[in-house]
Design a protein around this motif. Structure first.
Motif, PDB file in Angstrom:
ATOM      1  N   ASP A 170      -1.158   9.142   5.736  1.00  0.00           N
ATOM      2  CA  ASP A 170      -1.937   7.966   6.145  1.00  0.00           C
ATOM      3  C   ASP A 170      -3.252   7.867   5.371  1.00  0.00           C
ATOM      4  O   ASP A 170      -3.740   6.769   5.098  1.00  0.00           O
ATOM      5  N   ALA A 171      -3.833   9.030   5.053  1.00  0.00           N
ATOM      6  CA  ALA A 171      -5.121   9.003   4.364  1.00  0.00           C
ATOM      7  C   ALA A 171      -4.973   9.135   2.858  1.00  0.00           C
ATOM      8  O   ALA A 171      -5.714   8.511   2.090  1.00  0.00           O
ATOM      9  N   LEU A 172      -4.014   9.940   2.414  1.00  0.00           N
ATOM     10  CA  LEU A 172      -3.969  10.310   0.998  1.00  0.00           C
ATOM     11  C   LEU A 172      -3.196   9.316   0.139  1.00  0.00           C
ATOM     12  O   LEU A 172      -3.394   9.253  -1.072  1.00  0.00           O
ATOM     13  N   SER A 173      -2.319   8.525   0.759  1.00  0.00           N
ATOM     14  CA  SER A 173      -1.462   7.647  -0.038  1.00  0.00           C
ATOM     15  C   SER A 173      -2.250   6.521  -0.706  1.00  0.00           C
ATOM     16  O   SER A 173      -1.765   5.914  -1.649  1.00  0.00           O
ATOM     17  N   ILE A 174      -3.467   6.240  -0.214  1.00  0.00           N
ATOM     18  CA  ILE A 174      -4.253   5.153  -0.817  1.00  0.00           C
ATOM     19  C   ILE A 174      -5.249   5.670  -1.855  1.00  0.00           C
ATOM     20  O   ILE A 174      -6.009   4.904  -2.424  1.00  0.00           O
ATOM     21  N   LEU A 175      -5.228   6.994  -2.109  1.00  0.00           N
ATOM     22  CA  LEU A 175      -6.164   7.570  -3.078  1.00  0.00           C
ATOM     23  C   LEU A 175      -5.493   7.745  -4.437  1.00  0.00           C
ATOM     24  O   LEU A 175      -4.269   7.787  -4.522  1.00  0.00           O
ATOM     25  N   PRO A 176      -6.291   7.838  -5.533  1.00  0.00           N
ATOM     26  CA  PRO A 176      -5.713   7.940  -6.887  1.00  0.00           C
ATOM     27  C   PRO A 176      -4.692   9.073  -6.979  1.00  0.00           C
ATOM     28  O   PRO A 176      -4.982  10.191  -6.551  1.00  0.00           O
ATOM     29  N   PRO A 177      -3.498   8.788  -7.519  1.00  0.00           N
ATOM     30  CA  PRO A 177      -2.410   9.770  -7.444  1.00  0.00           C
ATOM     31  C   PRO A 177      -2.518  10.907  -8.452  1.00  0.00           C
ATOM     32  O   PRO A 177      -3.022  10.734  -9.554  1.00  0.00           O
ATOM     33  N   ASP A 178      -2.047  12.055  -8.028  1.00  0.00           N
ATOM     34  CA  ASP A 178      -1.884  13.216  -8.877  1.00  0.00           C
ATOM     35  C   ASP A 178      -0.484  13.771  -8.612  1.00  0.00           C
ATOM     36  O   ASP A 178       0.188  13.325  -7.681  1.00  0.00           O
TER      37      ASP A 178
END
Lengths: 188, 138
Positions: free
Chosen positions: A53-61
């Motif tokens: 829920d929180a990490l999927s909208i952050l720049p991907p690695d």
């Protein structure tokens, strides 16, 4: 006839090759009730946030939390607080170090800026690293044992399998003096 | 490329390549992370011995809100899982986790179960898949 089958096979193989790119963001995070740590029977499962829920909208690695944390901060995706007490001095140092003596690997560029945006000087100096350049006696073997850079990299920051993120300066492209570089090189 | 062409000239080769292709596509759809989220910390030095679940501390959740230096400099947390000799009394005094978990910055310590949320028998340490599973010094 045989040729057309081969052509089909060729297209099929090409499809397989580009498929991961077409599929877009394939990042997956385990929900808390299946992560092997949280008790799925416990009362917290319904209250705590799931990583996706929180990490999927952050720049991907591709590794770690599947998030580029430094990028997320730089690009304003997150605005984490730098201090709790108003009196705390917050220092960001924009100074790169270039380490030679890296054997067959490219030289290491250490960006103070990316590190001091997250950490305080005292987190590393004079404990984990000596402030004087090249005085700490860093070896890759010790880093892999969890010392020096390995205190964080491999535990909370991107892991040590990402060789080229640190070993990023080819000897061909760098002819200056090792140690502190006054300006961040273009391209960062 | 010539070898692949020669493979395609007989039935066994076709089978071999088909199975390979199907397996690869299946692998793409079944990509699953190993387990705990990267950098999750388990704290169980005192928890289970005192009848509560082990603590699961998620680094990922906290670093969205706070930079490392807040906890590892201002609050005095050592950068070693289980290396901080702290207990609930100190948290209630407003130290360590209690600096924020006080119903002011974050929810208060009376929500025991939100931290003490781990499975029984977990050992103290940092988790997060094979790439965090170093030599165990963390």
């Amino acid at each position: 006839m045989g040729l057309s089958w081969r052509r089909w096979m060729f297209f099929f193989c090409m499809f397989l090759l580009v498929f991961p790119a077409l599929a877009g963001d394939k990042r997956v995070w385990k929900p808390l009730d299946k992560d092997g740590l949280h008790d799925p029977q416990g009362p917290s499962i319904r209250e705590l946030q799931n990583p996706a829920d929180a990490l999927s909208i952050l720049p991907p690695d591709l590794i770690g939390n599947m998030v580029r944390w430094v990028g997320a901060l730089d690009q304003g995706f997150i605005q984490p607080r730098a201090n709790l007490q108003p009196g705390t001095k917050v220092t960001v140092l924009d100074m790169d170090l270039i380490f030679g003596k890296t054997g067959d690997q490219p030289y290491v560029r250490f960006p103070h800026k990316a590190h001091t945006e997250w950490l305080d000087c005292a987190n590393c100096h004079e404990g984990i690293f000596k402030t004087k350049f090249n005085a700490s006696g860093i070896t890759m073997a010790q880093i892999l044992e969890g010392r020096f850079c390995g205190v964080c990299h491999g535990a909370v920051a991107f892991p040590l399998t990402e060789c080229t993120r640190c070993h990023s300066v080819t000897p061909d492209s760098f002819k200056g003096a090792f140690g502190a570089q006054n300006q961040t090189p273009a391209g960062k | 490329m010539r070898k692949i062409r020669r493979l395609l000239e007989n039935k066994t080769g076709w089978w071999f390549l088909s199975v390979l292709a199907v397996g690869w596509v299946a692998g793409l759809f079944h990509a699953q992370p190993a387990g705990a989220e990267y950098a999750d910390v388990v704290l169980n030095r005192l928890s289970e011995a005192n009848g509560v679940r082990p603590v699961i501390y998620p680094h990922w959740f906290h670093r969205i809100r706070f930079r490392c230096k807040v906890c590892h400099s201002e609050l005095g947390f050592k950068m070693k899982a289980g290396g901080n000799d702290i207990n609930m009394l100190e948290l209630m005094d407003g130290k360590f986790c209690g600096s924020c978990h006080n119903n002011n910055i974050a929810w208060g310590l009376e929500n025991c179960h939100r931290c003490h949320s781990g499975l029984k028998g977990l050992e103290t340490g940092i988790r997060g898949g094979h790439k965090a599973g170093g030599p165990g010094v963390w």
